[in-house]
Design a protein around this motif. Structure first.
Motif, PDB file in Angstrom:
ATOM      1  N   ALA A  37       0.889  -1.390   0.140  1.00 22.35           N
ATOM      2  CA  ALA A  37       0.158   0.069   0.051  1.00 22.35           C
ATOM      3  C   ALA A  37       1.005   1.248   0.142  1.00 22.35           C
ATOM      4  N   PRO A  38       0.463   2.481  -0.664  1.00 22.03           N
ATOM      5  CA  PRO A  38      -1.026   2.494  -0.973  1.00 22.03           C
ATOM      6  C   PRO A  38      -0.933   2.587  -2.665  1.00 22.03           C
ATOM      7  N   CYS A  39      -0.121   2.118  -3.314  1.00 18.75           N
ATOM      8  CA  CYS A  39      -0.140   2.072  -4.725  1.00 18.75           C
ATOM      9  C   CYS A  39       0.196   0.883  -5.445  1.00 18.75           C
ATOM     10  N   GLY A  40       0.444  -0.273  -4.750  1.00 17.13           N
ATOM     11  CA  GLY A  40       0.928  -1.599  -5.265  1.00 17.13           C
ATOM     12  C   GLY A  40       2.689  -1.560  -5.255  1.00 17.13           C
ATOM     13  N   ALA A  41       2.826  -2.491  -5.835  1.00 14.78           N
ATOM     14  CA  ALA A  41       4.429  -3.091  -5.564  1.00 14.78           C
ATOM     15  C   ALA A  41       5.206  -2.101  -6.164  1.00 14.78           C
ATOM     16  N   ASP A  42       6.421  -1.744  -5.836  1.00 17.74           N
ATOM     17  CA  ASP A  42       7.237  -0.668  -6.038  1.00 17.74           C
ATOM     18  C   ASP A  42       7.692  -0.763  -7.491  1.00 17.74           C
ATOM     19  N   TRP A  43       7.805  -2.038  -8.098  1.00 22.00           N
ATOM     20  CA  TRP A  43       8.169  -1.942  -9.798  1.00 22.00           C
ATOM     21  C   TRP A  43       6.953  -1.536 -10.364  1.00 22.00           C
ATOM     22  N   TRP A  44       5.899  -2.048 -10.004  1.00 24.86           N
ATOM     23  CA  TRP A  44       4.579  -1.449 -10.721  1.00 24.86           C
ATOM     24  C   TRP A  44       4.470  -0.049 -10.779  1.00 24.86           C
ATOM     25  N   VAL A  45       4.727   0.431  -9.700  1.00 20.05           N
ATOM     26  CA  VAL A  45       4.619   2.019  -9.575  1.00 20.05           C
ATOM     27  C   VAL A  45       5.501   2.672 -10.511  1.00 20.05           C
ATOM     28  N   LYS A  46       6.830   2.264 -10.424  1.00 19.51           N
ATOM     29  CA  LYS A  46       7.804   2.779 -11.585  1.00 19.51           C
ATOM     30  C   LYS A  46       7.402   2.651 -12.970  1.00 19.51           C
ATOM     31  N   PHE A  47       6.802   1.261 -13.353  1.00 17.20           N
ATOM     32  CA  PHE A  47       6.400   0.996 -14.264  1.00 17.20           C
ATOM     33  C   PHE A  47       5.241   2.036 -14.996  1.00 17.20           C
ATOM     34  N   VAL A  48       4.276   1.895 -14.243  1.00 17.06           N
ATOM     35  CA  VAL A  48       3.118   2.789 -14.858  1.00 17.06           C
ATOM     36  C   VAL A  48       3.623   4.305 -14.799  1.00 17.06           C
ATOM     37  N   ASN A  49       4.461   4.694 -14.055  1.00 22.55           N
ATOM     38  CA  ASN A  49       4.757   6.194 -14.094  1.00 22.55           C
ATOM     39  C   ASN A  49       5.884   6.669 -15.030  1.00 22.55           C
ATOM     40  N   SER A  50       6.509   5.530 -15.783  1.00 23.90           N
ATOM     41  CA  SER A  50       7.314   5.751 -16.627  1.00 23.90           C
ATOM     42  C   SER A  50       6.917   6.633 -17.790  1.00 23.90           C
ATOM     43  N   GLN A  51       7.552   7.078 -18.861  1.00 23.27           N
ATOM     44  CA  GLN A  51       7.092   7.654 -19.848  1.00 23.27           C
ATOM     45  C   GLN A  51       7.552   6.742 -21.126  1.00 23.27           C
ATOM     46  N   ILE A  52       7.727   5.439 -20.875  1.00 25.16           N
ATOM     47  CA  ILE A  52       8.215   4.563 -21.946  1.00 25.16           C
ATOM     48  C   ILE A  52       6.762   4.166 -22.582  1.00 25.16           C
TER      49      ILE A  52
END
Length: 290
Positions: A37-52
């Motif tokens: 919490a509060p936004c999911g696993a760290d790798w997922w947060v980085k993934f969805v917030n990337s500009q790739i």
């Protein structure tokens, strides 16, 4: 699993706080890490917030991901959450004793993982939400189909009712706990009163309503405007009076609407509190008396 999930020292710790503190108790940090919490696993947060390129597509289609991947992301990875939830989720979870088999209800949960965590701890969970698209500016609609896929991925234990609470036809005196996390302040005032009256009807005698309510620093009594894009500051004592419930945990000096509440004193203590995008978090527990 023991009969009582929480220990008395954690309950006492969580109940000392009426406005969310800037520095999280270590127990809250541990809870967040355990449940991603509060936004999911760290790798997922980085993934969805990337500009790739392509990552935004993955976010927009997150409800259709396979169940094994959904579980890796964690129950909190499927809804955009304010970082005030780093405090709100563990506070609500630790604020009162909970035991397996208790009937609990969450209002307006949407795709939040809190309901799934409650169910995972052996609680009998009902979730009520009309799942209305929140804004014309967003390009997704979270439907019952998407909810059911998330629910199945996390064990299928949550009973979901797609409706407003007042229209859900639930049994009176039925629930041990009712949760509402930063939802009431977004409801039009004329709808908030029947909502809290319905909460009173649904709670068992001795049951508790555990809620967090946003305190907007860009609205009255801190600024001249009454409303912002999210809502307005609501009078806590007026809401409680209309509900028929009694305050069990709550410090009037830190809850808007009480005569003890001084906006300038709160503003002067701003550095003590968790403030995200000009929002503080008020925490209260109301009880239905026998």
């Amino acid at each position: 699993m023991t009969n009582t999930i929480f220990f008395d020292n954690l309950i006492i710790l969580s109940n000392r706080i009426m406005l969310a503190a800037k520095n999280l108790p270590s127990e809250f940090t541990t809870w967040n890490l355990k449940h991603k919490a509060p936004c999911g696993a760290d790798w997922w947060v980085k993934f969805v917030n990337s500009q790739i390129r392509g990552h935004n597509f993955a976010w927009r289609n997150r409800y259709n991901l396979p169940s094994w991947l959904i579980r890796q992301i964690g129950p909190f990875g499927f809804q955009l959450n304010s970082l005030t939830r780093t405090f709100e989720y563990p506070w609500c979870f630790l604020a009162t004793p909970l035991e397996p088999g208790m009937r609990v209800l969450e209002i307006g949960a949407g795709a939040s993982g809190f309901q799934f965590v409650l169910a995972d701890y052996g609680l009998d969970v009902t979730s009520v939400d009309p799942l209305i698209n929140p804004s014309e500016q967003v390009d997704w609609i979270f439907s019952a189909k998407e909810f059911n896929h998330l629910n199945h991925s996390f064990g299928g234990k949550v009973k979901f009712i797609q409706n407003f609470l007042q229209n859900a036809n639930l049994d009176s005196n039925h629930y041990d706990r009712i949760f509402s996390i930063s939802a009431i302040e977004h409801i039009p005032p004329d709808d908030a009163i029947p909502l809290v009256q319905e909460i009173e009807r649904l709670l068992k005698p001795g049951g508790c309503f555990i809620t967090t309510i946003d305190l907007f620093l860009d609205c009255y009594p801190f600024e001249n405007q009454v409303y912002n894009q999210y809502g307005a500051n609501i009078s806590i004592p007026s809401l409680i009076e209309q509900s028929g419930l009694k305050i069990k945990i709550g410090n009037p000096a830190e809850l808007y609407g009480y005569t003890e509440f001084d906006a300038e004193k709160i503003r002067s203590r701003r550095d003590e509190f968790l403030v995200i995008n000009n929002v503080m978090t008020q925490c209260i527990i109301l009880e239905k008396l026998a």
